[in-house]
Design a protein around this motif. Structure first.
Motif, PDB file in Angstrom:
ATOM      1  N   ALA A  82       0.830  -1.202   0.000  1.00 27.80           N
ATOM      2  CA  ALA A  82       0.000   0.000   0.000  1.00 27.80           C
ATOM      3  C   ALA A  82       0.868   1.256   0.000  1.00 27.80           C
ATOM      4  O   ALA A  82       0.496   2.277  -0.563  1.00 27.80           O
ATOM      5  CB  ALA A  82      -0.930  -0.005   1.207  1.00 27.80           C
ATOM      6  N   ASN A 114     -12.776 -12.186  -2.462  1.00 27.85           N
ATOM      7  CA  ASN A 114     -13.486 -12.187  -1.194  1.00 27.85           C
ATOM      8  C   ASN A 114     -14.343 -13.451  -1.068  1.00 27.85           C
ATOM      9  O   ASN A 114     -14.836 -13.979  -2.066  1.00 27.85           O
ATOM     10  CB  ASN A 114     -14.388 -10.950  -1.114  1.00 27.85           C
ATOM     11  CG  ASN A 114     -15.066 -10.827   0.215  1.00 27.85           C
ATOM     12  OD1 ASN A 114     -14.419 -10.812   1.255  1.00 27.85           O
ATOM     13  ND2 ASN A 114     -16.380 -10.747   0.207  1.00 27.85           N
ATOM     14  N   ASN A 139     -16.437 -11.379   4.356  1.00 23.29           N
ATOM     15  CA  ASN A 139     -14.973 -11.262   4.310  1.00 23.29           C
ATOM     16  C   ASN A 139     -14.370 -12.253   5.309  1.00 23.29           C
ATOM     17  O   ASN A 139     -13.657 -11.892   6.237  1.00 23.29           O
ATOM     18  CB  ASN A 139     -14.516  -9.828   4.592  1.00 23.29           C
ATOM     19  CG  ASN A 139     -13.039  -9.609   4.315  1.00 23.29           C
ATOM     20  OD1 ASN A 139     -12.345 -10.483   3.810  1.00 23.29           O
ATOM     21  ND2 ASN A 139     -12.552  -8.435   4.675  1.00 23.29           N
ATOM     22  N   ASN A 142     -10.844 -12.093   6.405  1.00 25.07           N
ATOM     23  CA  ASN A 142     -10.469 -10.808   7.008  1.00 25.07           C
ATOM     24  C   ASN A 142      -9.342 -10.133   6.221  1.00 25.07           C
ATOM     25  O   ASN A 142      -8.437  -9.523   6.772  1.00 25.07           O
ATOM     26  CB  ASN A 142     -10.072 -10.970   8.474  1.00 25.07           C
ATOM     27  CG  ASN A 142     -10.228  -9.675   9.241  1.00 25.07           C
ATOM     28  OD1 ASN A 142     -11.014  -8.813   8.879  1.00 25.07           O
ATOM     29  ND2 ASN A 142      -9.457  -9.537  10.302  1.00 25.07           N
ATOM     30  N   ARG A 143      -9.417 -10.250   4.903  1.00 29.48           N
ATOM     31  CA  ARG A 143      -8.397  -9.698   4.007  1.00 29.48           C
ATOM     32  C   ARG A 143      -8.625  -8.194   3.821  1.00 29.48           C
ATOM     33  O   ARG A 143      -9.760  -7.743   3.705  1.00 29.48           O
ATOM     34  CB  ARG A 143      -8.500 -10.408   2.653  1.00 29.48           C
ATOM     35  CG  ARG A 143      -7.445 -10.024   1.665  1.00 29.48           C
ATOM     36  CD  ARG A 143      -7.548 -10.940   0.444  1.00 29.48           C
ATOM     37  NE  ARG A 143      -6.427 -10.774  -0.425  1.00 29.48           N
ATOM     38  CZ  ARG A 143      -6.372  -9.877  -1.404  1.00 29.48           C
ATOM     39  NH1 ARG A 143      -7.385  -9.070  -1.611  1.00 29.48           N
ATOM     40  NH2 ARG A 143      -5.305  -9.790  -2.163  1.00 29.48           N
ATOM     41  N   VAL A 144      -7.548  -7.439   3.776  1.00 31.01           N
ATOM     42  CA  VAL A 144      -7.629  -6.009   3.484  1.00 31.01           C
ATOM     43  C   VAL A 144      -7.741  -5.865   1.965  1.00 31.01           C
ATOM     44  O   VAL A 144      -6.896  -6.350   1.223  1.00 31.01           O
ATOM     45  CB  VAL A 144      -6.378  -5.254   3.995  1.00 31.01           C
ATOM     46  CG1 VAL A 144      -6.420  -3.795   3.570  1.00 31.01           C
ATOM     47  CG2 VAL A 144      -6.278  -5.378   5.505  1.00 31.01           C
ATOM     48  N   HIS A 145      -8.793  -5.212   1.515  1.00 32.96           N
ATOM     49  CA  HIS A 145      -9.038  -5.013   0.084  1.00 32.96           C
ATOM     50  C   HIS A 145      -8.615  -3.593  -0.284  1.00 32.96           C
ATOM     51  O   HIS A 145      -9.298  -2.630   0.051  1.00 32.96           O
ATOM     52  CB  HIS A 145     -10.510  -5.235  -0.252  1.00 32.96           C
ATOM     53  CG  HIS A 145     -10.998  -6.607   0.095  1.00 32.96           C
ATOM     54  ND1 HIS A 145     -10.672  -7.722  -0.636  1.00 32.96           N
ATOM     55  CD2 HIS A 145     -11.768  -7.046   1.111  1.00 32.96           C
ATOM     56  CE1 HIS A 145     -11.224  -8.787  -0.098  1.00 32.96           C
ATOM     57  NE2 HIS A 145     -11.901  -8.404   0.971  1.00 32.96           N
ATOM     58  N   LEU A 146      -7.491  -3.481  -0.965  1.00 31.13           N
ATOM     59  CA  LEU A 146      -6.927  -2.176  -1.293  1.00 31.13           C
ATOM     60  C   LEU A 146      -7.667  -1.504  -2.439  1.00 31.13           C
ATOM     61  O   LEU A 146      -8.051  -2.146  -3.412  1.00 31.13           O
ATOM     62  CB  LEU A 146      -5.450  -2.324  -1.662  1.00 31.13           C
ATOM     63  CG  LEU A 146      -4.535  -2.888  -0.585  1.00 31.13           C
ATOM     64  CD1 LEU A 146      -3.119  -3.066  -1.131  1.00 31.13           C
ATOM     65  CD2 LEU A 146      -4.533  -1.999   0.644  1.00 31.13           C
ATOM     66  N   ASN A 163      -6.725   4.151   0.586  1.00 30.34           N
ATOM     67  CA  ASN A 163      -8.079   3.742   0.966  1.00 30.34           C
ATOM     68  C   ASN A 163      -8.266   2.244   0.748  1.00 30.34           C
ATOM     69  O   ASN A 163      -7.513   1.616   0.009  1.00 30.34           O
ATOM     70  CB  ASN A 163      -9.137   4.491   0.142  1.00 30.34           C
ATOM     71  CG  ASN A 163      -9.175   5.960   0.464  1.00 30.34           C
ATOM     72  OD1 ASN A 163      -9.150   6.343   1.623  1.00 30.34           O
ATOM     73  ND2 ASN A 163      -9.225   6.789  -0.567  1.00 30.34           N
ATOM     74  N   THR A 164      -9.294   1.714   1.371  1.00 32.66           N
ATOM     75  CA  THR A 164      -9.707   0.337   1.133  1.00 32.66           C
ATOM     76  C   THR A 164     -11.090   0.350   0.509  1.00 32.66           C
ATOM     77  O   THR A 164     -11.792   1.361   0.567  1.00 32.66           O
ATOM     78  CB  THR A 164      -9.727  -0.481   2.443  1.00 32.66           C
ATOM     79  OG1 THR A 164     -10.607   0.152   3.365  1.00 32.66           O
ATOM     80  CG2 THR A 164      -8.332  -0.596   3.035  1.00 32.66           C
ATOM     81  N   PRO A 168     -13.745  -4.893   7.166  1.00 33.65           N
ATOM     82  CA  PRO A 168     -13.125  -6.074   7.761  1.00 33.65           C
ATOM     83  C   PRO A 168     -14.160  -7.197   7.905  1.00 33.65           C
ATOM     84  O   PRO A 168     -15.326  -7.032   7.528  1.00 33.65           O
ATOM     85  CB  PRO A 168     -12.678  -5.575   9.132  1.00 33.65           C
ATOM     86  CG  PRO A 168     -13.651  -4.498   9.454  1.00 33.65           C
ATOM     87  CD  PRO A 168     -13.977  -3.837   8.139  1.00 33.65           C
TER      88      PRO A 168
END
Length: 179
Positions: A82, A114, A139, A142-146, A163-164, A168
């Motif tokens: 990121a 996801n 989700n 619990n992956r961060v989606h950029l 930003n995402t 979560p």
């Protein structure tokens, strides 16, 4: 040139859902405990969207916006993050009177994937009266989606994802009575 992929071009998109229902095993109490369960999943995956680097100001001296920088190196990185989605040193500002040579859709943003799941069971209470017990997780990993990185050359966040695009992991429990 302004030839290139459109802003919504996604070479790979997959949306898949699966529902499994347990028929129950054994007999008697064991069958009563293992029947009427349902497991549902939704899996989504897509490649990143095309991104076109632009510059700030009117360096081409034409008065038109969305001018592009020059490509002076390889923008690909082995370890994207990121904080640095692409090699920002691969670009230089367009010089006075020139547009720059970065083509439309030259970079790709982050891919997205996801998994959402639901586990439920219908219990018959009396004749047409039923209770549905349901547990859902969105989700699941619990992956961060950029979101897409900033592609405005000259901006302090050039090349950074700030930003995402999704929240979560969220879990919820529901109880529904039908009559």
């Amino acid at each position: 040139t302004n030839w290139g992929p459109c802003d919504v071009d996604r070479p790979f998109i997959l949306n898949s859902s699966l529902t499994l229902q347990s028929p129950g095993v054994g007999g008697g109490v064991l069958r009563a405990l293992t029947s009427d369960w349902q497991l549902g999943t939704i899996f989504q995956a897509r490649s990143g969207s095309p991104l076109t680097p632009t510059t700030t100001g009117n360096l081409s001296l034409t008065g038109l916006g969305n001018q592009r920088p020059f490509i002076v190196g390889d923008p690909d990185l082995d370890d994207r993050s990121a904080a640095r989605w692409f090699n920002t040193a691969a670009f230089a500002p367009n010089t006075p009177g020139n547009w720059g040579d970065t083509p439309r859709g030259f970079l790709r943003g982050p891919a997205f994937w996801n998994i959402d799941m639901a586990l439920s069971r219908n219990l018959r209470v009396h004749d047409r009266h039923r209770v549905e017990v349901r547990f859902e997780a969105f989700n699941v990993t619990n992956r961060v989606h950029l979101d897409n990185p900033n592609v405005v050359f000259g901006n302090a966040n050039f090349g950074r994802v700030i930003n995402t695009v999704a929240g979560p992991r969220v879990m919820q429990f529901a109880l529904k009575y039908s009559f």
